[in-house]
Design a protein around this motif. Sequence first.
Motif, PDB file in Angstrom:
ATOM      1  N   ILE A 249      40.668  51.187  48.089  1.00 58.05           N
ATOM      2  CA  ILE A 249      39.738  51.677  47.505  1.00 58.05           C
ATOM      3  C   ILE A 249      40.062  50.717  45.559  1.00 58.05           C
ATOM      4  N   HIS A 250      40.657  50.065  45.327  1.00 60.88           N
ATOM      5  CA  HIS A 250      40.697  49.922  44.320  1.00 60.88           C
ATOM      6  C   HIS A 250      40.243  49.173  43.828  1.00 60.88           C
ATOM      7  N   GLU A 251      40.350  48.025  45.308  1.00 62.69           N
ATOM      8  CA  GLU A 251      40.107  46.494  44.928  1.00 62.69           C
ATOM      9  C   GLU A 251      38.785  46.148  44.114  1.00 62.69           C
ATOM     10  N   GLU A 252      37.646  47.109  44.243  1.00 68.88           N
ATOM     11  CA  GLU A 252      36.051  46.611  43.550  1.00 68.88           C
ATOM     12  C   GLU A 252      36.064  47.752  42.767  1.00 68.88           C
TER      13      GLU A 252
ATOM     14  N   ASP B 108      47.005  40.735  36.142  1.00 69.70           N
ATOM     15  CA  ASP B 108      46.289  41.049  36.655  1.00 69.70           C
ATOM     16  C   ASP B 108      44.869  40.766  35.521  1.00 69.70           C
ATOM     17  N   LYS B 109      45.053  40.693  34.467  1.00 69.64           N
ATOM     18  CA  LYS B 109      43.891  40.518  34.084  1.00 69.64           C
ATOM     19  C   LYS B 109      43.861  39.440  34.194  1.00 69.64           C
ATOM     20  N   SER B 110      44.793  38.512  33.438  1.00 71.22           N
ATOM     21  CA  SER B 110      43.947  36.863  34.021  1.00 71.22           C
ATOM     22  C   SER B 110      43.307  36.801  35.004  1.00 71.22           C
ATOM     23  N   ALA B 111      43.474  37.257  36.384  1.00 72.75           N
ATOM     24  CA  ALA B 111      42.900  37.115  37.447  1.00 72.75           C
ATOM     25  C   ALA B 111      41.647  37.875  37.931  1.00 72.75           C
ATOM     26  N   LYS B 112      41.282  39.165  36.936  1.00 78.26           N
ATOM     27  CA  LYS B 112      40.145  38.990  36.766  1.00 78.26           C
ATOM     28  C   LYS B 112      39.039  38.914  35.552  1.00 78.26           C
ATOM     29  N   ILE B 113      39.288  37.706  34.702  1.00 78.43           N
ATOM     30  CA  ILE B 113      39.220  36.831  33.541  1.00 78.43           C
ATOM     31  C   ILE B 113      38.475  36.256  34.724  1.00 78.43           C
ATOM     32  N   MET B 114      39.166  35.709  35.689  1.00 80.24           N
ATOM     33  CA  MET B 114      38.456  34.264  36.391  1.00 80.24           C
ATOM     34  C   MET B 114      38.065  35.012  37.988  1.00 80.24           C
ATOM     35  N   GLY B 115      37.799  36.239  37.634  1.00 79.47           N
ATOM     36  CA  GLY B 115      36.559  36.844  38.521  1.00 79.47           C
ATOM     37  C   GLY B 115      37.414  37.147  39.711  1.00 79.47           C
ATOM     38  N   LEU B 116      38.699  37.335  39.750  1.00 83.76           N
ATOM     39  CA  LEU B 116      39.644  37.269  41.498  1.00 83.76           C
ATOM     40  C   LEU B 116      39.945  39.377  41.330  1.00 83.76           C
TER      41      LEU B 116
ATOM     42  N   PRO C 160      49.253  38.807  42.866  1.00 83.84           N
ATOM     43  CA  PRO C 160      49.472  37.594  44.101  1.00 83.84           C
ATOM     44  C   PRO C 160      48.812  36.855  43.752  1.00 83.84           C
ATOM     45  N   LEU C 161      47.536  37.094  43.929  1.00 85.21           N
ATOM     46  CA  LEU C 161      46.487  35.218  44.129  1.00 85.21           C
ATOM     47  C   LEU C 161      46.905  34.630  43.350  1.00 85.21           C
ATOM     48  N   ILE C 162      47.145  34.671  41.822  1.00 89.39           N
ATOM     49  CA  ILE C 162      47.475  34.012  40.637  1.00 89.39           C
ATOM     50  C   ILE C 162      49.256  33.426  41.626  1.00 89.39           C
ATOM     51  N   ASP C 163      49.857  33.951  42.229  1.00 86.11           N
ATOM     52  CA  ASP C 163      50.887  33.508  43.036  1.00 86.11           C
ATOM     53  C   ASP C 163      50.225  32.287  43.646  1.00 86.11           C
ATOM     54  N   LYS C 164      49.718  32.994  44.442  1.00 86.31           N
ATOM     55  CA  LYS C 164      49.293  32.038  46.102  1.00 86.31           C
ATOM     56  C   LYS C 164      48.244  30.771  44.990  1.00 86.31           C
ATOM     57  N   PHE C 165      47.994  30.828  44.283  1.00 85.05           N
ATOM     58  CA  PHE C 165      46.907  29.580  43.681  1.00 85.05           C
ATOM     59  C   PHE C 165      47.956  28.563  43.194  1.00 85.05           C
ATOM     60  N   ALA C 166      49.201  29.084  42.216  1.00 83.08           N
ATOM     61  CA  ALA C 166      49.611  28.537  41.662  1.00 83.08           C
ATOM     62  C   ALA C 166      50.646  27.408  42.721  1.00 83.08           C
ATOM     63  N   LYS C 167      50.923  27.927  43.736  1.00 81.96           N
ATOM     64  CA  LYS C 167      51.432  26.957  44.531  1.00 81.96           C
ATOM     65  C   LYS C 167      51.018  25.870  43.674  1.00 81.96           C
ATOM     66  N   GLU C 168      49.704  25.926  45.076  1.00 77.23           N
ATOM     67  CA  GLU C 168      48.670  23.787  45.055  1.00 77.23           C
ATOM     68  C   GLU C 168      48.954  23.474  42.927  1.00 77.23           C
ATOM     69  N   GLY C 169      48.920  24.436  42.330  1.00 74.79           N
ATOM     70  CA  GLY C 169      48.532  23.586  40.577  1.00 74.79           C
ATOM     71  C   GLY C 169      49.407  23.060  40.089  1.00 74.79           C
ATOM     72  N   ASN C 170      49.313  22.092  38.677  1.00 77.89           N
ATOM     73  CA  ASN C 170      49.855  21.282  37.596  1.00 77.89           C
ATOM     74  C   ASN C 170      50.030  22.723  37.305  1.00 77.89           C
TER      75      ASN C 170
END
Length: 338
Positions: A36-39, A171-179, A185-195
């Motif tokens: 429920i909190h996601e949105e 979490d706030k960085s992710a929110k700034i990015m629209g996640l 956990p999403l930053i963690d996931k995407f970071a794996k493919e990044g520089n």
Amino acid sequence: DKDVFILAIESSCDDTAAAVLRNNKVLSNVVAGQKIHEEYGGVVPELASRAHQQNIVPVVDMALKRANVNKKQLSAIAFTQGPGLMGSLLVGTSFAKSLSLSLNIPLIAVNHMHAHILAHFIDEEGFDKPEFPFLALTISGGHTQIVKVNSFFNMEIIGETTDDAVGEAFDKSAKIMGLPYPGGPLIDKFAKEGNPKKFQFTKPKVDRLNFSFSGLKTQILYFIQRNVLENPNFIEENKADICASIQHTIIEILMEKLKMAVAETGITQIAIGGGVSANSGIRETLKNAEGKYGWKTFIPKFEYTTDNAAMIGIVGYQKYLENRFNDASIVSKARIEF
Ligand code: KG4
Ligand code: ZN
């Protein structure tokens, strides 16, 4: 000696959790998260307490069933007293009190932050237990602390955040990015493919072993706004590199302070705990620190990093052994003395 069976309940934030332990072994560990909190982009306290009320009985029943333990076998009920959201804590506290009264067995109040640290004493194959004294880095959505752990019930905070917690920085960085929330956990996931060196952020200057993350958040906000103005697709085109760079900066901040804490205390056993210790970059960096700095690092099993009741249960077990029980007048505490 007789086996000790602990039923543990955790409801400090947005996860309703129950676990059953036989001595220091986990028989079951059930967590009901709250979508429920996601949105809303963060935890809504009112909604969290309602969901706890709905979930607590089925979650406890499931934990007992999975452990194949009958209520009548239980030795004690352990529950999270705090810190956390008051409305959420009240549900677990009241439930634990009632159950301990009806079964006529001891009630044990547990400090959530102690539990994140002492989760390392759960008996798990392939996981060593730290020896006292050790240093604990507790990193979650609400806390960022370096703790000197002298014994099970004697701990000192030697460094902590002066503003945001490290989980909030994720979490706030992710929110700034629209996640969506929680973005860690999403930053963690995407970071794996990044520089991780693609974008540079300056690290805050903070006194001694303390931390600050609010400046970093603002810096990331301006960085994103500036770039999106030039290129509306900036985030989409650079998602992995942005995430990797943010994560890299956060890890550097944590490692810098840990190195200072080791230098100051002479203690080289380091345990991590709290939701952010699920981060794969942090786990890898700490593993590598064993060879690099000669530390011995303790990284919890994944399911004991984010909020769970097994960690409440292991503290309950240690308290049970020392007859540290509470009576039914015990109250939840949103903030709690360490
Ligand atoms: O300990 P926890 O479950 O709840 C609190 O007591 O706060 O921690 C939740 C925090 C959230 O900020 C979440 O984004 C973060 O832990 N988190 C992560 C990861 N998994 C959870 N942060 C970075 N990387 C992850 N893999
Ligand atoms: Zn937590």
